[in-house]
Design a protein around this motif. Structure first.
Motif, PDB file in Angstrom:
ATOM      1  N   GLN A 167       0.823  -1.223   0.000  1.00  0.00           N
ATOM      2  CA  GLN A 167       0.000   0.000   0.000  1.00  0.00           C
ATOM      3  C   GLN A 167       0.854   1.269   0.000  1.00  0.00           C
TER       4      GLN A 167
ATOM      5  N   LEU B 139      -1.722   8.866   7.332  1.00  0.00           N
ATOM      6  CA  LEU B 139      -2.541   8.067   6.422  1.00  0.00           C
ATOM      7  C   LEU B 139      -3.861   8.784   6.168  1.00  0.00           C
TER       8      LEU B 139
ATOM      9  N   GLN C 238      -6.608   5.097   3.186  1.00  0.00           N
ATOM     10  CA  GLN C 238      -5.430   4.260   3.471  1.00  0.00           C
ATOM     11  C   GLN C 238      -5.603   3.518   4.790  1.00  0.00           C
TER      12      GLN C 238
END
Length: 134
Positions: free
Chosen positions: A25, A69, A73
């Motif tokens: 990610q 984040l 996310q």
């Protein structure tokens, strides 16, 4: 800052799993050693200066702190961790302006108290509903 996860007290195997999930990610992982548990979260994320005089402290359990984040996310990370990392890491937090000056050890203590309160509330609700969640 690059989206980063601070990881505390994960075994080597669990840290490898977290790294694999996070790297897929585009998230950075910082495995925080116990010698840094007395540093502030901001310092651990390289947002604030480190305290060279911080007294050593420790805690026993696992903890994650997500810094920088987006909501999307965070959602993707948490969903992937539920699938890939069992048992789940119970103590998780997001770095905020309010907690970035807290030490990791202080955050751990706060999360433990919050987790215990939530578990007690769930137990009361469960008992009040004859052993069912409605």
């Amino acid at each position: 800052m690059q989206p980063t996860i601070l990881a505390f007290r994960l075994s080597d195997e669990r840290l490898r799993t977290l790294r694999a999930v996070a790297s897929a990610q585009g998230l950075a992982i910082i495995a925080v050693p116990p010698s840094d548990f007395s540093q502030t979260l901001g310092a651990l994320c390289a947002l604030d200066a480190r305290n060279p005089l911080a007294a050593p402290c420790d805690f026993a359990g696992e903890m994650l702190v997500m810094a920088g984040l987006s909501d999307a996310q965070s959602d993707r990370l948490l969903a992937a961790l539920r699938l890939c990392l069992q048992p789940n890491i119970a103590l998780k937090a997001v770095l905020t302006p309010a907690n970035r000056r807290w030490t990791a050890a202080y955050l751990y203590q706060e999360l433990c108290m919050e987790h215990a309160a939530l578990r007690a509330q769930c137990a009361r609700l469960f008992a009040a509903n004859d052993g069912h969640f409605n």
